[in-house]
Design a protein around this motif. Structure first.
Motif, PDB file in Angstrom:
ATOM      1  N   ALA A 247     -69.961  38.169  45.475  1.00  0.00           N
ATOM      2  CA  ALA A 247     -71.289  38.062  46.068  1.00  0.00           C
ATOM      3  C   ALA A 247     -72.036  39.384  45.934  1.00  0.00           C
ATOM      4  O   ALA A 247     -71.443  40.433  45.659  1.00  0.00           O
ATOM      5  CB  ALA A 247     -71.177  37.673  47.536  1.00  0.00           C
ATOM      6  N   VAL A 248     -73.349  39.328  46.133  1.00  0.00           N
ATOM      7  CA  VAL A 248     -74.177  40.530  46.198  1.00  0.00           C
ATOM      8  C   VAL A 248     -74.409  40.831  47.678  1.00  0.00           C
ATOM      9  O   VAL A 248     -74.970  40.008  48.403  1.00  0.00           O
ATOM     10  CB  VAL A 248     -75.530  40.324  45.496  1.00  0.00           C
ATOM     11  CG1 VAL A 248     -76.403  41.559  45.652  1.00  0.00           C
ATOM     12  CG2 VAL A 248     -75.320  39.991  44.029  1.00  0.00           C
ATOM     13  N   PRO A 249     -73.965  41.983  48.173  1.00  0.00           N
ATOM     14  CA  PRO A 249     -74.150  42.280  49.595  1.00  0.00           C
ATOM     15  C   PRO A 249     -75.619  42.541  49.927  1.00  0.00           C
ATOM     16  O   PRO A 249     -76.275  43.350  49.278  1.00  0.00           O
ATOM     17  CB  PRO A 249     -73.301  43.539  49.808  1.00  0.00           C
ATOM     18  CG  PRO A 249     -73.189  44.175  48.454  1.00  0.00           C
ATOM     19  CD  PRO A 249     -73.231  43.060  47.471  1.00  0.00           C
ATOM     20  N   VAL A 250     -76.137  41.809  50.915  1.00  0.00           N
ATOM     21  CA  VAL A 250     -77.511  41.996  51.366  1.00  0.00           C
ATOM     22  C   VAL A 250     -77.541  41.908  52.887  1.00  0.00           C
ATOM     23  O   VAL A 250     -76.640  41.343  53.507  1.00  0.00           O
ATOM     24  CB  VAL A 250     -78.476  40.930  50.777  1.00  0.00           C
ATOM     25  CG1 VAL A 250     -78.548  41.034  49.269  1.00  0.00           C
ATOM     26  CG2 VAL A 250     -78.078  39.531  51.206  1.00  0.00           C
ATOM     27  N   MET A 262     -78.893  28.575  45.549  1.00  0.00           N
ATOM     28  CA  MET A 262     -77.820  28.723  44.566  1.00  0.00           C
ATOM     29  C   MET A 262     -77.820  27.540  43.592  1.00  0.00           C
ATOM     30  O   MET A 262     -77.768  27.721  42.366  1.00  0.00           O
ATOM     31  CB  MET A 262     -76.471  28.819  45.273  1.00  0.00           C
ATOM     32  CG  MET A 262     -75.289  28.994  44.347  1.00  0.00           C
ATOM     33  SD  MET A 262     -73.738  29.029  45.279  1.00  0.00           S
ATOM     34  CE  MET A 262     -72.606  29.566  43.983  1.00  0.00           C
ATOM     35  N   VAL A 263     -77.907  26.325  44.144  1.00  0.00           N
ATOM     36  CA  VAL A 263     -77.932  25.133  43.300  1.00  0.00           C
ATOM     37  C   VAL A 263     -79.147  25.151  42.379  1.00  0.00           C
ATOM     38  O   VAL A 263     -79.057  24.831  41.190  1.00  0.00           O
ATOM     39  CB  VAL A 263     -77.934  23.862  44.171  1.00  0.00           C
ATOM     40  CG1 VAL A 263     -78.151  22.617  43.316  1.00  0.00           C
ATOM     41  CG2 VAL A 263     -76.621  23.743  44.938  1.00  0.00           C
ATOM     42  N   VAL A 280     -73.965  30.086  37.110  1.00  0.00           N
ATOM     43  CA  VAL A 280     -73.422  30.343  38.455  1.00  0.00           C
ATOM     44  C   VAL A 280     -73.742  31.771  38.889  1.00  0.00           C
ATOM     45  O   VAL A 280     -74.064  32.015  40.066  1.00  0.00           O
ATOM     46  CB  VAL A 280     -71.904  30.065  38.499  1.00  0.00           C
ATOM     47  CG1 VAL A 280     -71.324  30.484  39.855  1.00  0.00           C
ATOM     48  CG2 VAL A 280     -71.628  28.588  38.255  1.00  0.00           C
ATOM     49  N   ARG A 281     -73.685  32.721  37.971  1.00  0.00           N
ATOM     50  CA  ARG A 281     -74.092  34.088  38.319  1.00  0.00           C
ATOM     51  C   ARG A 281     -75.553  34.113  38.772  1.00  0.00           C
ATOM     52  O   ARG A 281     -75.906  34.806  39.727  1.00  0.00           O
ATOM     53  CB  ARG A 281     -73.911  35.032  37.125  1.00  0.00           C
ATOM     54  CG  ARG A 281     -72.475  35.387  36.800  1.00  0.00           C
ATOM     55  CD  ARG A 281     -72.382  36.440  35.688  1.00  0.00           C
ATOM     56  NE  ARG A 281     -73.005  37.687  36.089  1.00  0.00           N
ATOM     57  CZ  ARG A 281     -74.116  38.194  35.539  1.00  0.00           C
ATOM     58  NH1 ARG A 281     -74.746  37.535  34.567  1.00  0.00           N
ATOM     59  NH2 ARG A 281     -74.602  39.339  35.972  1.00  0.00           N
ATOM     60  N   PHE A 282     -76.397  33.353  38.091  1.00  0.00           N
ATOM     61  CA  PHE A 282     -77.803  33.245  38.473  1.00  0.00           C
ATOM     62  C   PHE A 282     -77.912  32.615  39.873  1.00  0.00           C
ATOM     63  O   PHE A 282     -78.749  33.020  40.690  1.00  0.00           O
ATOM     64  CB  PHE A 282     -78.544  32.393  37.441  1.00  0.00           C
ATOM     65  CG  PHE A 282     -80.037  32.560  37.426  1.00  0.00           C
ATOM     66  CD1 PHE A 282     -80.637  33.803  37.558  1.00  0.00           C
ATOM     67  CD2 PHE A 282     -80.856  31.451  37.237  1.00  0.00           C
ATOM     68  CE1 PHE A 282     -82.021  33.950  37.528  1.00  0.00           C
ATOM     69  CE2 PHE A 282     -82.240  31.583  37.195  1.00  0.00           C
ATOM     70  CZ  PHE A 282     -82.822  32.836  37.351  1.00  0.00           C
ATOM     71  N   GLY A 283     -77.050  31.638  40.135  1.00  0.00           N
ATOM     72  CA  GLY A 283     -77.017  31.016  41.448  1.00  0.00           C
ATOM     73  C   GLY A 283     -76.620  31.989  42.540  1.00  0.00           C
ATOM     74  O   GLY A 283     -77.182  31.964  43.651  1.00  0.00           O
ATOM     75  N   ILE A 284     -75.654  32.861  42.265  1.00  0.00           N
ATOM     76  CA  ILE A 284     -75.255  33.904  43.224  1.00  0.00           C
ATOM     77  C   ILE A 284     -76.456  34.789  43.542  1.00  0.00           C
ATOM     78  O   ILE A 284     -76.711  35.136  44.709  1.00  0.00           O
ATOM     79  CB  ILE A 284     -74.108  34.748  42.640  1.00  0.00           C
ATOM     80  CG1 ILE A 284     -72.828  33.912  42.478  1.00  0.00           C
ATOM     81  CG2 ILE A 284     -73.853  35.978  43.495  1.00  0.00           C
ATOM     82  CD1 ILE A 284     -72.055  33.656  43.726  1.00  0.00           C
ATOM     83  N   VAL A 311     -75.290  41.228  39.665  1.00  0.00           N
ATOM     84  CA  VAL A 311     -74.164  40.342  39.965  1.00  0.00           C
ATOM     85  C   VAL A 311     -73.029  40.663  38.995  1.00  0.00           C
ATOM     86  O   VAL A 311     -73.228  40.645  37.779  1.00  0.00           O
ATOM     87  CB  VAL A 311     -74.558  38.860  39.826  1.00  0.00           C
ATOM     88  CG1 VAL A 311     -73.331  37.962  40.012  1.00  0.00           C
ATOM     89  CG2 VAL A 311     -75.625  38.487  40.843  1.00  0.00           C
ATOM     90  N   PRO A 312     -71.828  40.968  39.502  1.00  0.00           N
ATOM     91  CA  PRO A 312     -70.720  41.314  38.602  1.00  0.00           C
ATOM     92  C   PRO A 312     -70.364  40.151  37.685  1.00  0.00           C
ATOM     93  O   PRO A 312     -70.628  38.982  37.988  1.00  0.00           O
ATOM     94  CB  PRO A 312     -69.565  41.617  39.562  1.00  0.00           C
ATOM     95  CG  PRO A 312     -70.218  41.945  40.870  1.00  0.00           C
ATOM     96  CD  PRO A 312     -71.447  41.106  40.921  1.00  0.00           C
TER      97      PRO A 312
END
Length: 322
Positions: A247-250, A262-263, A280-284, A311-312
């Protein structure tokens, strides 16, 4: 208020809601709680997906039933957001969902009503509108709970309609709507709680979670399963791969609608011919951007693209499944 001639993405929301968000210093029982001014947003899974997909530049149309004063306001808000729509007029009023943010603690309280009862004729019109709107669509996103009166195998009927249209179905639901799906889903997005409901096991460890997701793929319920894990990121199971996404911490303003964002970004990525991994990375990224907004206000395209840049990369995971 009509749909685009040939939307790439069509969303179906069987139980939309007028989302009302306010805040108060402290939530106490019995006392009158003096709230701040309310915020009104159009809500329900597929409507949220359509709004975010529109923000991200996709060609999208939203199909949903709506009735009464709340349904009228909901429809106007969807239209004002620039999303083409196909509304099915129903006799009962569209539900409201109520969210209270407690300023003193940062906690969020969410109250969700069951929704209006849909008659058989209402349900038939929903499928008919979906067929009409989705004739040329590449993707259909069916998202959200089922309202009273709608049979639990409804989303299987939707999957059959998508198959007949040649559209790929992305499904995000829970309860009976999830457990009664048998086949025909392209991407199934679940939370960990929903995955547990689906397989009837606790799934405490990551390996168990991936095994459960692969079980749904092996049973040909879905070609791929995305498991959203909130602050822990997500998992992806396909016939050939098991992947983990960080995840990206926010700093969270509101968690409402993050899963829908996300969807939305996943299906937008797929509509751009991206791989499922990149989608899925774009969704994250979109889920993280949605956490920054109040209520169910739409995130911005700039925030999504900014987070997408950090996003990693996905990690391949060894998963044991049968």
């Amino acid at each position: 208020m009509s749909s685009l001639p040939s939307p790439t993405i069509v969303t179906l929301t069987m139980n939309p809601a007028l989302d009302i968000t306010t805040e108060v210093d402290i939530v106490r029982p019995t006392d009158k709680l003096r709230c701040a001014a309310a915020r009104y947003d159009p809500g329900g899974g597929g409507i949220n997906v359509a709004r975010i997909a529109h923000v991200l530049g996709a060609s999208v149309s939203a199909v949903f039933p709506a009735g009464g004063h709340t349904g009228h306001l909901l429809t106007r808000l969807v239209h004002d957001a620039g999303v083409p729509l196909q509304q099915i007029e129903i006799a009962e009023s569209t539900r409201e969902s109520f969210t209270i943010d407690e300023r003193s603690t940062g906690k969020q309280y969410r109250f969700v009503l069951p929704g209006p009862r849909l008659k058989f004729t209402d349900q038939a019109q929903c499928l008919e509108k979906l067929r009409g709107a989705g004739t040329s669509a590449q993707f259909v996103v069916a998202s959200g709970s089922l309202p009273p009166g709608v049979p639990p195998d409804w989303y299987q009927r939707v999957a059959d309609v998508c198959r007949s249209m040649g559209a790929l179905l992305i499904l995000d639901t829970s309860g009976g709507g999830l457990t009664h799906i048998k086949n025909g889903v392209f991407v199934l997005k679940t939370s960990l709680r929903e995955l547990r409901e689906c397989v009837g096991r606790e799934l405490a460890m990551e390996a168990e979670q991936l095994a459960a997701a692969h079980e749904l793929v092996d049973r040909e319920i879905a070609q791929a399963v995305v498991v959203s894990l909130g602050s822990q990121g997500a998992l992806l199971a396909t016939p050939l791969h098991s992947q983990r996404f960080s995840a990206v911490p926010v700093r969270t303003v509101s968690g409402v609608g993050a899963g829908d964002a996300m969807v939305a970004a996943i299906v937008v990525g797929l509509s751009r011919s991206w791989t499922l991994t990149e989608s899925v990375r774009f969704g994250i990224a979109a889920g993280a951007a949605m956490l920054l907004t109040p209520g169910t206000a739409a995130c911005t395209r700039e925030d999504v693209e900014r987070f997408f840049g950090i996003v990693p990369a996905a990690e391949d995971v060894d998963a044991v499944h049968t």
